[in-house]
Design an enzyme around this catalytic site. Sequence first.
Site, PDB file in Angstrom:
ATOM      1  N   GLU A  17       0.673  -1.414   0.386  1.00  0.00           N
ATOM      2  CA  GLU A  17       0.261   0.061  -0.256  1.00  0.00           C
ATOM      3  C   GLU A  17       1.132   1.342  -0.573  1.00  0.00           C
ATOM      4  OE1 GLU A  17      -3.121  -0.146   3.533  1.00  0.00           O
ATOM      5  OE2 GLU A  17      -2.744  -2.491   3.005  1.00  0.00           O
ATOM      6  N   GLY A  82     -11.941  -6.350   2.992  1.00  0.00           N
ATOM      7  CA  GLY A  82     -12.856  -7.286   2.988  1.00  0.00           C
ATOM      8  C   GLY A  82     -14.710  -6.715   2.952  1.00  0.00           C
ATOM      9  N   ILE A 158     -11.916 -11.390   9.209  1.00  0.00           N
ATOM     10  CA  ILE A 158     -13.285 -11.610   8.863  1.00  0.00           C
ATOM     11  C   ILE A 158     -13.443 -12.729   8.176  1.00  0.00           C
ATOM     12  CG2 ILE A 158     -15.585 -12.010   8.601  1.00  0.00           C
ATOM     13  CD1 ILE A 158     -14.876 -10.130  11.575  1.00  0.00           C
ATOM     14  N   MET A 178      -8.410  -3.674   9.293  1.00  0.00           N
ATOM     15  CA  MET A 178      -8.514  -3.717  10.812  1.00  0.00           C
ATOM     16  C   MET A 178      -7.753  -2.861  11.766  1.00  0.00           C
ATOM     17  SD  MET A 178      -6.332  -7.897  10.355  1.00  0.00           S
ATOM     18  CE  MET A 178      -5.925  -7.714  12.074  1.00  0.00           C
ATOM     19  N   GLU A 179      -7.668  -1.420  10.900  1.00  0.00           N
ATOM     20  CA  GLU A 179      -7.441  -0.067  10.873  1.00  0.00           C
ATOM     21  C   GLU A 179      -8.108   1.306  11.398  1.00  0.00           C
ATOM     22  OE1 GLU A 179      -4.155  -3.265   9.858  1.00  0.00           O
ATOM     23  OE2 GLU A 179      -5.862  -2.354   8.501  1.00  0.00           O
ATOM     24  N   ASP A 202     -10.750  -9.157  -0.851  1.00  0.00           N
ATOM     25  CA  ASP A 202     -11.223 -10.583  -1.184  1.00  0.00           C
ATOM     26  C   ASP A 202     -13.249  -9.871  -0.584  1.00  0.00           C
ATOM     27  OD1 ASP A 202     -11.528 -10.586   2.376  1.00  0.00           O
ATOM     28  OD2 ASP A 202      -9.716  -9.894   1.635  1.00  0.00           O
TER      29      ASP A 202
END
Length: 234
Positions: A17, A82, A158, A178-179, A202
Amino acid sequence: MTAAYSKIGIIGAMVEEIELLHKHVEKTSSFVKAGIEYTEGSLHGRQVVFCKSGVGKVNAAVCTQLLIDAGVDCVLFTGVAGAVSPSLNIGDIVISTSCLQHDMDVRPLGFARGQIPFQETWDFRAASDLVELAGSVSEHLFPGRTMKGKVLSGDQFIASRDVVRELYEELDGACTEMEGASLAQVCAMNGVPFVVIRSMSDKADGSAHVNFAEFTVQASINSHAIIEGMLQRL
């Protein structure tokens, strides 16, 4: 984004990223704090400070505070996520309207899922001007593949269809990562505008082991393209 933003913070959680920024930013200096390397320079005529936060809410929170301490007056977070909304597909883009921690769960004490106990705000709103600019750039680059919606964050990868359904039905999430919500909370505490830009790598549905590695690189390229497009419109 307007000219009022003179020093822009850019965060990515993963190498894929952020490495494109190293290739395109005219670097002027760098420093290391809390084990995180921050690079300052210019991109499309704008002063930027960028870094790789690492994965998870604590890393993102520390990174964001240090960026703010370095003088940035807005924060852009790029990366992958996701998909939670059934209308999203791999490669689609989510621009955060707000961010919430889905793993903040004190329901046994009577609080709502995601609610931070004894705190007035827990669904943190992104800056409307940054949301509109990011959305406009994304729609120009990826027509018909951009959604504005709530980004859900938790220290969990997840990979369950049942959990995805819960996140969508109970929390109205567009995507999960997650952030973002920890970054959003730190920005809110400091009064600093932010927006989170996530490209779907995903479907968060149990097939991540098939999709994630294959699509992470392309998803990161998409996120970077939006950041560049935002800076070019200033």
